[in-house]
Design an enzyme around this catalytic site. Structure first.
Site, PDB file in Angstrom:
ATOM      1  N   HIS A   1       0.843  -1.205   0.000  1.00 33.88           N
ATOM      2  CA  HIS A   1       0.000   0.000   0.000  1.00 33.88           C
ATOM      3  C   HIS A   1       0.871   1.244   0.000  1.00 33.88           C
ATOM      4  O   HIS A   1       2.089   1.172   0.211  1.00 33.88           O
ATOM      5  CB  HIS A   1      -0.882   0.024   1.256  1.00 33.88           C
TER       6      HIS A   1
ATOM      7  N   ASP B   1       0.445   5.185   2.072  1.00 35.57           N
ATOM      8  CA  ASP B   1      -0.282   5.550   3.284  1.00 35.57           C
ATOM      9  C   ASP B   1      -1.469   6.481   3.040  1.00 35.57           C
ATOM     10  O   ASP B   1      -1.380   7.439   2.272  1.00 35.57           O
ATOM     11  CB  ASP B   1       0.681   6.165   4.307  1.00 35.57           C
TER      12      ASP B   1
ATOM     13  N   HIS C   1       4.784   0.334   0.002  1.00 33.83           N
ATOM     14  CA  HIS C   1       5.559  -0.431   0.975  1.00 33.83           C
ATOM     15  C   HIS C   1       4.708  -1.540   1.578  1.00 33.83           C
ATOM     16  O   HIS C   1       3.477  -1.547   1.449  1.00 33.83           O
ATOM     17  CB  HIS C   1       6.140   0.478   2.062  1.00 33.83           C
TER      18      HIS C   1
ATOM     19  N   ARG D   1       6.334   6.361  13.469  1.00 28.36           N
ATOM     20  CA  ARG D   1       6.151   6.965  12.140  1.00 28.36           C
ATOM     21  C   ARG D   1       5.503   8.335  12.230  1.00 28.36           C
ATOM     22  O   ARG D   1       4.469   8.482  12.879  1.00 28.36           O
ATOM     23  CB  ARG D   1       5.263   6.047  11.291  1.00 28.36           C
TER      24      ARG D   1
HETATM   25  C1  SIN Z   1       3.488   1.049   7.644  1.00 28.02           C
HETATM   26  O1  SIN Z   1       2.827   0.393   6.835  1.00 28.02           O
HETATM   27  O2  SIN Z   1       3.393   2.265   7.738  1.00 28.02           O
HETATM   28  C2  SIN Z   1       4.484   0.346   8.556  1.00 28.02           C
HETATM   29  C3  SIN Z   1       5.461  -0.476   7.817  1.00 28.02           C
HETATM   30  C4  SIN Z   1       6.359  -1.238   8.741  1.00 28.02           C
HETATM   31  O3  SIN Z   1       6.064  -1.357   9.929  1.00 28.02           O
HETATM   32  O4  SIN Z   1       7.360  -1.759   8.267  1.00 28.02           O
END
Ligand code: SIN
Length: 294
Positions: A106, A108, A257, A276
């Site tokens: 996906h 974000d 990602h 994040r």
């Molecule tokens: C996410 O999808 O924002 C997190 C990715 C991760 O934890 O590696």
């Protein structure tokens, strides 16, 4: 002074060397990083043992932090600009809400009318083996299509719905009725144009893109699956093996990602703690008019 950098993989990613993210950067450095990000989709900064305040301040050098009204269960209790992505149980012993975040490809917040521009994930703790994140170049996903396919999908829109895709629902705790009400389905074009590079991007995610507007779900799924498969061709990807202190900054328009389930989550000592921040974006459809969601 120009920024020192080297490729992480042939088609995506750049490691940035010699910068200390705890200190404000000058405007020329910010501009150079922005340019590298726009073109290489993700940037890696190693050995950044920064505080939450420094993480937020670094993020704000590139724009406003994003507020996502749903999913407030992800928020750090003291820093509402930070999402905690972790398998560490909560203080009351219950499972972490975010322990399986990102288990499908996906970018974000595409389930929002104005998806995120970027995300900056900082590694605090990592399991003894695994806990990796994979990234893919969605510009190249579009460029891998034939001219006939490009023409066929030009002008098509798709529905992005946080609560619709069964594969996602089976991996994460259910959303509350209030969270569902705050994230109604939205539509975005299947192909967007990066506002800074002008390059076209295939904007289809495995996690929340559930239907092409005007088609049935049965008609949509094979086409969405095929289009997504072009983004994540092995040669378009980079797999990051984290070290504490790593900060990876990705552009949510041109990068996707995914966090594979590649470590022993049953062992409570295998802790994965990532924080994040998210950069606010804007509409991804330029001046195009959205058709009504199906
Ligand atoms: C996410 O999808 O924002 C997190 C990715 C991760 O934890 O590696």
């Amino acid at each position: 002074m120009s920024v020192e950098h080297r490729p992480l993989a042939w088609n995506i990613g750049e490691e940035i060397l010699g910068l200390d993210l705890s200190k404000p950067l000058d405007a020329a450095t910010v501009a150079e990083l922005r340019d590298l990000l726009n073109n290489r989709c993700i940037l890696l900064f190693r050995d950044q043992f920064i505080s939450p305040e420094e993480h937020i301040a670094f993020t704000r050098q590139f724009g406003e932090t994003m507020h996502t009204p749903a999913l407030e269960r992800m928020l750090h209790p003291d820093y509402p600009q930070i999402w905690q992505v972790t398998n560490v149980r909560q203080k009351d012993g219950t499972e972490s809400f975010s322990r399986n975040t990102g288990r499908l490809w996906h970018s974000d917040q595409t389930y929002m009318p104005e998806p995120a521009k970027g995300s900056l994930l900082h590694c605090k703790e990592i399991p003894s083996v695994g806990g990796d994140t994979m990234f893919a170049n969605a510009y190249l996903g579009y460029e891998a299509l034939s001219d006939v396919m490009k023409e066929m999908i030009a002008g098509l829109w798709a529905v992005h719905d946080l609560n619709e895709v069964e594969e996602r629902r089976s991996r994460v705790p259910p959303l509350t009725p209030e969270e569902i009400a705050k994230t109604p389905p939205v539509t975005h074009p299947l192909v967007i144009t990066h506002p800074e590079t002008g390059r076209k991007i295939l904007y289809v995610s495995q996690q929340v893109t559930c239907q092409i507007v005007g088609m049935s779900k049965e008609e949509s799924k094979p086409l969405l699956d095929f289009l997504h498969s072009r983004i994540v061709l092995a040669e378009h990807t980079y797999r990051h093996q984290w070290r504490p202190g790593d900060l990876v900054f990705w552009d949510n328009w041109c990068a996707q990602h995914f966090a594979p389930m590649d470590y022993n989550q049953a062992d409570r000592n295998e802790r994965r703690v990532m924080w994040r921040t998210t950069l606010a974006g804007g509409p991804v459809d330029g001046d195009k008019t959205a058709p009504a969601a199906a």
